[in-house]
Design a protein around this motif. Sequence first.
Motif, mmCIF file in Angstrom:
data_model
loop_
_atom_site.group_PDB
_atom_site.id
_atom_site.type_symbol
_atom_site.label_atom_id
_atom_site.label_comp_id
_atom_site.label_asym_id
_atom_site.label_seq_id
_atom_site.Cartn_x
_atom_site.Cartn_y
_atom_site.Cartn_z
ATOM 1 N N TYR A 33 0.638 -37.611 0.923
ATOM 2 C CA TYR A 33 1.758 -36.708 0.751
ATOM 3 C C TYR A 33 1.997 -35.945 2.036
ATOM 4 O O TYR A 33 1.078 -35.548 2.749
ATOM 5 C CB TYR A 33 1.503 -35.698 -0.377
ATOM 6 N N HIS A 34 3.268 -35.728 2.270
ATOM 7 C CA HIS A 34 3.656 -34.780 3.320
ATOM 8 C C HIS A 34 4.310 -33.591 2.602
ATOM 9 O O HIS A 34 5.446 -33.676 2.149
ATOM 10 C CB HIS A 34 4.636 -35.418 4.297
ATOM 11 N N LEU A 35 3.538 -32.477 2.468
ATOM 12 C CA LEU A 35 3.973 -31.306 1.693
ATOM 13 C C LEU A 35 4.800 -30.404 2.588
ATOM 14 O O LEU A 35 4.344 -29.950 3.637
ATOM 15 C CB LEU A 35 2.768 -30.556 1.146
ATOM 16 N N VAL A 36 6.030 -30.168 2.161
ATOM 17 C CA VAL A 36 6.954 -29.304 2.911
ATOM 18 C C VAL A 36 7.198 -28.024 2.081
ATOM 19 O O VAL A 36 7.564 -28.119 0.903
ATOM 20 C CB VAL A 36 8.283 -30.016 3.182
ATOM 21 N N GLN A 37 6.978 -26.873 2.673
ATOM 22 C CA GLN A 37 7.113 -25.584 1.971
ATOM 23 C C GLN A 37 8.452 -24.933 2.298
ATOM 24 O O GLN A 37 8.920 -24.996 3.433
ATOM 25 C CB GLN A 37 5.982 -24.636 2.369
ATOM 26 N N ALA A 38 9.029 -24.307 1.263
ATOM 27 C CA ALA A 38 10.265 -23.511 1.433
ATOM 28 C C ALA A 38 10.102 -22.214 0.649
ATOM 29 O O ALA A 38 9.715 -22.236 -0.529
ATOM 30 C CB ALA A 38 11.465 -24.291 0.930
#
Length: 688
Positions: A33-38
């Motif tokens: 997974y490539h976890l992207v936070q917003a």
Amino acid sequence: MNQQSPNRVNVLLVDDRPENLVALEAILNSPSYHLVQANSGAEALRCLLNEDFAVILLDVQMPGMDGFETATLIRSRDRSRSTPIIFITAFSSNDTHVFKGYSLGAVDYLFKPLEPEILTSKVGVFVELFQKTVEVKQQATQLAAVNSELSKSEERFRTLCACSPLGIYLADVEGRCTYINPRCQAICGLTLEESLAEIWQREVHPEDRERVVADWLAWIKEGNEYSNEFRLAGSETVRWINVQSSPMFSDLGKLIGHVGTVRDVTDRKQAEEERSRLIREQVARQEAERANQMKDEFLAILSHELRTPLNAILGWSRLLRTKTFDQDTIEKALETIERNAKSQAQLIEDILDVSRILRGKLNLNKHPIRLESAIKLAIDSLQPLTEEKSIVIELTCSPNVGEVIGDPDRLQQIVWNLLSNAIKFSPQEGKVHVRLESVGDEAQIEIIDSGIGIAPDFLPYVFDRFRQADSSTTRSYGGLGLGLAIVRHLVEQHGGKVYAENNPGEGAKFTVALPLAQRNALAADDGLHLNDQAQTLPTLTNLQLLVVDDDDDTREFLIALLEDEGAMVRSAASVAGALAALESYWPDLLLSDIGMPEADGYELIARVREMEVLRDGKMPAIALTAYAREEERQQALEAGFQMHLSKPVDINKLIAAIANLTGILGNPDPTHILHDAQEQARCLFHKD
């Protein structure tokens, strides 16, 4: 913002509280997974502008723009309209929020606190679905590219086939056409679903049709490579085509059809035919030029060979008439004149023999004969020539050599020609070996000289007419180059063979092989036959003869000869003069020339036979002429002459013929007279 790794899937985490983002990241931490936070809805929307996400985890309660508003905007964009959204909220008792979330396209609704296993499982499902979707899209892209390439390739193939100068066809296993290009149809009229065998039956030239159809059917049956050239018979023109075909096999080796090409090769065939015609013309022209050259060389040699003895004859004749010589010189002069006259007679006889051979008129009178007698007679007739060069002829005859079936005179001529050739090319005081033996079922004659031998490059042509190893003006040996050609023809007429080779050491070796007669064949009385002329000749005392010849010298010679033998001779220079003499004078025998001006000997003999009816008396007649061909001899006999003798006349034969026909020798059987006429007309070349 971090770039997506090619092997990792993007997952968007949206929550206004950092501790919640850390918790989510801790639960979902995975190399895949490539976890992207917003931190807000607006930041989430910015992330969605440039990247695709497998799933979005979206908090419902956020300041400014809550999760529902954010979801509405996400669904309004084409790129993210189908991206899965999982809502996360701490308010589990409010069903209105849940229904609203699902209405906005949420795929799930999770309540805090989150169960790690459930969250991980649900995210894993959507990540796997995303990955498969990506794979499907890639495959679809690849398939589209392949289809596009196939479409382009098919278009290129169709264009290539349509514009190809070669005819191209496909056929099934039965030989029926499944595809043809326009060129193929234009060349040979192929049509779909039609059998190639049927097309060949219809279109191929009748002379080639049976062969082509048989070859094609055999090829179809065996499934081999096929290549053939044949003619097509169109309505107006005949064209040549080249057909090549190969079998097509499946991956399992099963025959599935045939592929072939058809090419119009008419221009090439016409060019080849034109080239062949030019080559044939060139060869014919070279042969004609060679024949002309040989003819010119032969005529030059003939002129030389005929003039050389003529020079001696005329020279000594003039000297004997104008000067007085002692007896020895006179004898030498007469001997020279006689020898050169015989040489000229031999040359003429060779030319006549070749003429008979070329016209197929050389006849043989065959019966059983022993070759030893023919060989000895030939050796005896050449004794003056061997004595002149001091050459020794050694004869070896094996005992019990059987008989052969042949013409005694022609067999003697064979040996005479080979022996004279051997003597000519042998040096002074040389030796010539003659051997007669039986080898298997053949009698074999070998003649070996001690001369210069035969040039190796000339050996294959030694028996050819008019061929001589040296035809230049500086040549050392005379002759017309006819003797060996006559030998070969005569030997072959007797069913035999003749060979020439260089004798080991020195000289040349000629071998004549003749088939032996059966042991039960009748014994040949060849000694009597060959020695008929050796009998004592009678005198012609008191015989009355009429000589008719337009040539004064010949007529005076005959008068002197016959009167010296005791005959009473009257003469005439023409047919009219002869008929005038016959009105008051009926001789015992007529001796007439054939070729004379105004009227010839045939007209004379016809008038004589008419006069015989009135006088009630037969008159024997001899044709004495320079026309010595076989058909001319036969014509003379059919016209009414009893015998035909050729010039130059042999004195002994002439006296014997007159004695035979006038009955001095006992009135011989007419068939014997005819036999003598046949033999005497062609035996002059070897009799003294």
